[in-house]
Design a protein around this motif. Structure first.
Motif, mmCIF file in Angstrom:
data_model
loop_
_atom_site.group_PDB
_atom_site.id
_atom_site.type_symbol
_atom_site.label_atom_id
_atom_site.label_comp_id
_atom_site.label_asym_id
_atom_site.label_seq_id
_atom_site.Cartn_x
_atom_site.Cartn_y
_atom_site.Cartn_z
ATOM 1 N N THR A 530 0.832 -1.199 0.000
ATOM 2 C CA THR A 530 0.000 0.000 0.000
ATOM 3 C C THR A 530 0.868 1.252 0.000
ATOM 4 N N GLU A 531 0.548 2.153 -0.915
ATOM 5 C CA GLU A 531 1.236 3.434 -1.084
ATOM 6 C C GLU A 531 2.698 3.229 -1.501
ATOM 7 N N LYS A 532 3.005 3.848 -2.649
ATOM 8 C CA LYS A 532 4.342 3.761 -3.219
ATOM 9 C C LYS A 532 4.767 2.307 -3.396
ATOM 10 N N ALA A 533 3.793 1.523 -3.789
ATOM 11 C CA ALA A 533 4.045 0.086 -3.949
ATOM 12 C C ALA A 533 4.784 -0.163 -5.253
ATOM 13 N N ILE A 534 5.811 -0.965 -5.185
ATOM 14 C CA ILE A 534 6.576 -1.295 -6.377
ATOM 15 C C ILE A 534 7.151 -2.693 -6.222
ATOM 16 N N ILE A 535 7.064 -3.466 -7.324
ATOM 17 C CA ILE A 535 7.610 -4.823 -7.365
ATOM 18 C C ILE A 535 8.652 -4.857 -8.469
ATOM 19 N N ILE A 536 9.856 -5.335 -8.153
ATOM 20 C CA ILE A 536 10.959 -5.399 -9.107
ATOM 21 C C ILE A 536 11.434 -6.846 -9.189
ATOM 22 N N THR A 537 11.503 -7.387 -10.417
ATOM 23 C CA THR A 537 12.004 -8.742 -10.624
ATOM 24 C C THR A 537 13.220 -8.675 -11.534
ATOM 25 N N GLU A 538 14.328 -9.135 -11.053
ATOM 26 C CA GLU A 538 15.555 -9.150 -11.844
ATOM 27 C C GLU A 538 15.501 -10.330 -12.801
ATOM 28 N N LEU A 539 15.662 -10.005 -14.136
ATOM 29 C CA LEU A 539 15.608 -11.047 -15.154
ATOM 30 C C LEU A 539 17.011 -11.445 -15.601
ATOM 31 N N TYR A 540 17.779 -10.463 -15.940
ATOM 32 C CA TYR A 540 19.143 -10.748 -16.413
ATOM 33 C C TYR A 540 19.937 -9.458 -16.350
ATOM 34 N N SER A 541 21.020 -9.475 -15.631
ATOM 35 C CA SER A 541 21.917 -8.323 -15.564
ATOM 36 C C SER A 541 21.128 -7.052 -15.287
ATOM 37 N N THR A 542 20.906 -6.200 -16.267
ATOM 38 C CA THR A 542 20.201 -4.926 -16.061
ATOM 39 C C THR A 542 18.752 -4.973 -16.516
ATOM 40 N N PHE A 543 18.234 -6.178 -16.776
ATOM 41 C CA PHE A 543 16.845 -6.317 -17.206
ATOM 42 C C PHE A 543 15.971 -6.534 -15.965
ATOM 43 N N TYR A 544 14.977 -5.630 -15.800
ATOM 44 C CA TYR A 544 14.109 -5.740 -14.631
ATOM 45 C C TYR A 544 12.655 -5.563 -15.043
ATOM 46 N N ASP A 545 11.782 -6.545 -14.717
ATOM 47 C CA ASP A 545 10.343 -6.337 -14.787
ATOM 48 C C ASP A 545 9.970 -5.467 -13.590
ATOM 49 N N GLN A 546 9.096 -4.459 -13.834
ATOM 50 C CA GLN A 546 8.723 -3.538 -12.760
ATOM 51 C C GLN A 546 7.226 -3.290 -12.788
ATOM 52 N N ILE A 547 6.597 -3.324 -11.629
ATOM 53 C CA ILE A 547 5.155 -3.072 -11.498
ATOM 54 C C ILE A 547 4.981 -2.079 -10.360
ATOM 55 N N LYS A 548 4.170 -1.043 -10.604
ATOM 56 C CA LYS A 548 4.011 0.013 -9.619
ATOM 57 C C LYS A 548 2.560 0.437 -9.534
ATOM 58 N N GLY A 549 2.133 0.876 -8.352
ATOM 59 C CA GLY A 549 0.781 1.382 -8.166
ATOM 60 C C GLY A 549 0.592 1.836 -6.731
ATOM 61 N N LYS A 550 -0.616 2.410 -6.471
ATOM 62 C CA LYS A 550 -0.909 2.788 -5.088
ATOM 63 C C LYS A 550 -1.139 1.544 -4.213
ATOM 64 N N ARG A 551 -1.685 0.519 -4.827
ATOM 65 C CA ARG A 551 -1.994 -0.705 -4.064
ATOM 66 C C ARG A 551 -1.744 -1.902 -4.964
ATOM 67 N N ILE A 552 -1.028 -2.871 -4.450
ATOM 68 C CA ILE A 552 -0.756 -4.108 -5.185
ATOM 69 C C ILE A 552 -1.104 -5.284 -4.282
ATOM 70 N N ILE A 553 -1.855 -6.238 -4.828
ATOM 71 C CA ILE A 553 -2.176 -7.475 -4.093
ATOM 72 C C ILE A 553 -1.649 -8.645 -4.908
ATOM 73 N N ALA A 554 -0.734 -9.409 -4.309
ATOM 74 C CA ALA A 554 -0.166 -10.591 -4.974
ATOM 75 C C ALA A 554 -0.620 -11.834 -4.231
ATOM 76 N N GLN A 555 -1.265 -12.742 -4.948
ATOM 77 C CA GLN A 555 -1.737 -13.989 -4.351
ATOM 78 C C GLN A 555 -0.740 -15.106 -4.643
ATOM 79 N N PHE A 556 -0.535 -15.951 -3.602
ATOM 80 C CA PHE A 556 0.469 -17.012 -3.681
ATOM 81 C C PHE A 556 -0.195 -18.389 -3.600
ATOM 82 N N ASP A 557 0.510 -19.350 -4.149
ATOM 83 C CA ASP A 557 0.140 -20.760 -4.019
ATOM 84 C C ASP A 557 1.437 -21.554 -3.987
ATOM 85 N N SER A 558 1.622 -22.308 -2.904
ATOM 86 C CA SER A 558 2.856 -23.092 -2.733
ATOM 87 C C SER A 558 4.093 -22.201 -2.840
#
Length: 648
Positions: A530-558
């Protein structure tokens, strides 16, 4: 045949030759006018009674004399200090003195008083009528008849016998008193009384010098504080101690006690019970090698193989100390053991207060209270504050919830279930919970735990709250994190992280102003940023998937992300791939809401909602080093690598 009987050689001949003289000397002369008016009872009194004692002596006098072979250099003689009337015959086989109307004799330092007596050769004595033996200032023996021989130095007392020394009286009907050796023996029953103590037995020996009395066979003791039955026993008159010398049963108003040795100090009201000591009360049974009791101090000590059973309580150990007034008990062992209806305690030293129902330990140990377990080198309790303290490698856990805390010190209140964990050794307290079959460890400078009423459901059970303050760190084999503080409640099993929190899973970093991680069935259910939410996933060297928003909900399984919702100024930078998993380009999108699905922690489907702005840049043209969303910051250096990183 007694030793006395063997001494009267030739006495019959002497009596035959001097019977008339004997009658005159002892006051037995019968005048005619007295005889004519004397009743039959008087005849028995003045003639028959004395002859009863002398007839056996007359019969024995017919036997052949024997010669004494003992050492005559230490032979004692009977000295006459006073007599009322005396007749002496020195012409017979041996000298004979007839004394009547009162007398005082002396054998060494022993004084003998009587109404009448016959002395043979100044070595043997027959005294009768108000006989008294006196030794020193404190010992007096009263009897009807006395036989004494200086060769054996034994006075045989017959009839009603009373030995009186200081505060004690011994009553019997048959007492052999060894004058020189200073002890008296009875063999047909006797009773000793000393103040409020009364002891009876079939056999007994009274040592006048040490004032010790030994009792055997059918020993019974009566006392206001206890009664006793035994086969043998001793009593020390000097210090008023009852000494147990064999199997003994002691009965009090509260319990029955068994032992095979020990003592009871009547003056100081102290007792010790040894060898298979057993205590059986109405609600309590106890056994030990030794049980000690101090009535004035109200203290009980048990030593060796201690076992106590009291209703639902069970105690074992090597030593126990109990104070009656305060209800405090100390139990020692390797380890000592205490158990009641809810708690099980094992420790080298256990403290228990039966009035406050509190338990503490010292020297390392474990306290189990229902589902709760507390371990520490020491545990204490402050009655004023009601706070218990466990310190020295302290450990608390709830086996039902699968949570626990380890710290240098843990303060707790059973009433409020408040727990405060902290460290003073430079290390940090550690909280743990089972998640996904693995252990999630969380550390902070200070950890607290308490219960509070559910504000949404006042009728439900209370909620357990756990808080961590300052420099919060967490570690799990597949997840790590940091924050300034955290709050956990067991109603919905949610961890709330505050103060620039960051979580890492594999190559993905989650950050926001606050992060909430929900646990369901001991697995991670979802993570909400919540607030200034950001998710960064390192893919390779300087490659990063990035997701940003006011609110992020990530659901998990195993422990893997399955789907994700992003709301409020949603932005993403996403590296697209072909079927061969090769990078094609970089997609940048801005919209109000996004939805993602994941497979093997990689984005599979993306959905955008509302007006959006999207652009695809080929890989060769994309400025990979500068393609960063606002707020992008990698904090890998802060990521804990193992549990040890949480403690330093």
């Amino acid at each position: 045949m007694s030793v006395w009987s063997n001494q009267w050689i030739g006495f019959g001949k002497i009596l035959q030759a001097h019977w008339l003289t004997l009658i005159v000397a002892t006051g037995w002369m019968i005048k005619p006018f007295i005889y004519t008016h004397m009743k039959s009872s008087c005849i028995i009194r003045y003639i028959i009674f004395p002859l009863v004692f002398l007839i056996p002596l007359i019969a024995q006098s017919q036997t052949t004399p024997s010669v004494a072979t003992g050492d005559t250099t230490t032979q004692k003689f009977i000295i006459i200090d006073y007599f009322g009337k005396l007749i002496e015959d020195t012409e017979g086989f041996e000298s004979v003195k007839w004394i009547s109307k009162g007398l005082q004799l002396r054998v060494d330092s022993t004084n003998i008083y009587a109404d009448s007596a016959v002395i043979f050769n100044d070595e043997r004595l027959f005294a009768y009528g108000n006989v008294v033996i006196q030794q020193g200032d404190s010992l007096n023996v009263f009897t009807d008849t006395l036989y004494y021989s200086s060769e054996t130095d034994i006075a045989e007392l017959r009839g009603e016998v009373t030995l009186d020394q200081v505060t004690r009286q011994l009553w019997t009907t048959n007492l052999d008193y060894h004058l020189g050796e200073g002890y008296a023996v009875y063999s047909n029953g006797g009773v000793l009384v000393d103040d409020s103590l009364q002891v009876s037995s079939k056999f007994g020996t009274y040592y006048t010098d040490t004032e010790l009395v030994s009792f055997r066979d059918s020993v019974i003791v009566l006392h206001p504080r206890f009664n006793l039955a035994a086969d043998s026993m001793k009593y020390s008159g000097v210090d008023s101690k009852v000494l147990f010398t064999g199997p003994t049963n002691i009965y009090t108003s509260e319990a029955e006690i068994y032992c095979e040795s020990g003592y009871y100090d009547l003056v100081n009201e102290k007792a010790e019970f040894n060898h298979d000591a057993q205590y059986a009360g109405e609600e309590k049974q106890a056994t030990a090698d030794t049980i000690r009791y101090d009535a004035k101090a109200g203290e009980v000590r048990m030593l060796g193989n201690v076992q106590v059973i009291e209703q639902e309580k069970r105690i074992t150990g090597t030593e126990l100390r109990y104070l009656e007034k305060t209800g405090e008990t100390w139990i020692y062992g390797q380890p000592a053991h205490y158990a009641d209806s809810t708690r099980v305690v094992d420790s080298p030293e256990i403290f228990y207060n039966e009035k406050t129902n509190l338990v503490s330990t010292k020297g390392g140990g474990q306290i189990r209270d229902g589902d709760m377990i507390l371990e520490a080198e020491h545990t204490d309790f402050d009655k004023a504050t009601g706070i218990g303290r466990a310190y020295g490698n302290a450990f608390w856990s709830d086996t039902k919830q699968g949570v626990g805390i380890r710290a240098d010190t843990i303060d707790s209140s059973k009433e409020t279930e408040y727990v405060l964990a902290y460290c003073e050794s430079g290390r940090r307290p550690l909280f743990f919970i089972l998640v996904d079959g693995d252990t999630l460890f969380i550390s902070a400078d200070t950890l607290t735990m308490f219960n509070q009423v559910d504000s949404f459901d006042l009728l439900s059970d209370t909620i357990r709250i756990i808080k961590g303050f300052h420099d919060v760190r967490l570690f799990k084999s597949d997840m790590q994190g940091i924050a300034d503080s955290l709050v956990f409640n067991d109603r919905d099993s949610v961890f709330n992280f505050f103060g620039q929190p960051v979580l890492w899973t594999d190559t993905t970093q989650f950050s926001a102003d606050t992060i909430a991680m929900s646990i369901k069935d001991r697995t991670i259910n979802d993570i909400q940023l919540t607030e200034k939410a950001i998710i960064i996933t390192e893919l390779y060297s300087t490659f990063y998937d990035q997701i940003k928003g006011k609110r992020i909900i990530a659901q998990f399984d195993s422990s893997e992300i399955r789907q994700m919702w992003v709301t409020g100024n949603a932005e993403s930078i996403y590296y697209t791939r072909d079927d061969q998993d090769a990078f094609i380009g970089v997609n940048q999108t801005i919209c109000s809401k996004m939805y993602f699905t994941f497979v093997n922690n990689q984005i599979e489907i993306i959905k955008y909602f509302g007006e959006n702005s999207s652009a695809m840049t080929p890989m060769s043209q994309a400025p990979h080093n500068t393609m960063r969303l606002d707020g992008f910051k990698l904090r890998y250096d802060d990521r804990p690598k193992n549990v040890a990183d949480l403690l330093e």
